[in-house]
Design an enzyme around this catalytic site. Sequence first.
Site, PDB file in Angstrom:
ATOM      1  CB  CYS A   7      -0.828  -0.036   1.146  1.00 36.30           C
ATOM      2  SG  CYS A   7      -2.377  -1.170   1.056  1.00 36.30           S
ATOM      3  CG  HIS A  46      -4.679  -4.160   1.737  1.00 33.75           C
ATOM      4  ND1 HIS A  46      -3.212  -4.346   2.026  1.00 33.75           N
ATOM      5  CD2 HIS A  46      -5.115  -5.189   2.491  1.00 33.75           C
ATOM      6  CE1 HIS A  46      -3.190  -5.066   2.768  1.00 33.75           C
ATOM      7  NE2 HIS A  46      -4.231  -5.708   3.059  1.00 33.75           N
ATOM      8  CG  HIS A  98      -1.436  -5.431  -0.991  1.00 28.08           C
ATOM      9  ND1 HIS A  98      -1.575  -4.290  -0.951  1.00 28.08           N
ATOM     10  CD2 HIS A  98      -1.881  -5.449  -2.430  1.00 28.08           C
ATOM     11  CE1 HIS A  98      -2.247  -3.579  -1.821  1.00 28.08           C
ATOM     12  NE2 HIS A  98      -2.254  -4.262  -2.642  1.00 28.08           N
ATOM     13  CG  HIS A 100       2.169 -10.295  -3.887  1.00 30.54           C
ATOM     14  ND1 HIS A 100       1.839 -10.289  -2.401  1.00 30.54           N
ATOM     15  CD2 HIS A 100       3.254 -10.886  -3.936  1.00 30.54           C
ATOM     16  CE1 HIS A 100       2.645 -11.014  -1.919  1.00 30.54           C
ATOM     17  NE2 HIS A 100       3.550 -11.518  -2.781  1.00 30.54           N
TER      18      HIS A 100
END
Length: 112
Positions: A7, A46, A98, A100
């Site tokens: 973030c 997020h 988060h 990815h």
Amino acid sequence: MDNCIFCKIVKGEIPSRKLYEDEQVVAFYDVAPAAPVHVLVIPKEHILESAREITGAYGALIAHIYEVIAKLADELGLTGGYRVVTNAGPDAGQTVMHLHFHLLGGKLGPMA
Ligand code: AMP
Ligand code: ZN
């Protein structure tokens, strides 16, 4: 989300080597490359911690991420192919919670 390193990258609060950005996603080079080409593609929001939480509601976003990955692979000259990895949870070694996707290219070893 507070204290999320990705973030902070999205917000520009910590530096990154960005390759691509649009309204939904950002792509940047992994700081500790595990392959000759190692890029991370993340949703800007997020919304999910890992792939384990993906449902059909996120279908368009996940398809978009894979389209961005293919476009980046073309731009990076990965004509022979590439690998997409997403670690989900501690047993997979996930360190950043988060969602990815790792885009890995170049000479790759066998999968673990
Ligand atoms: P994972 O182990 O799947 O959670 O992957 C997290 C990845 O984020 C690792 O490959 C790290 O090297 C990478 N990473 C951590 N911090 C940064 C950062 N500041 N910039 C770029 N990549 C990072
Ligand atoms: Zn985050």
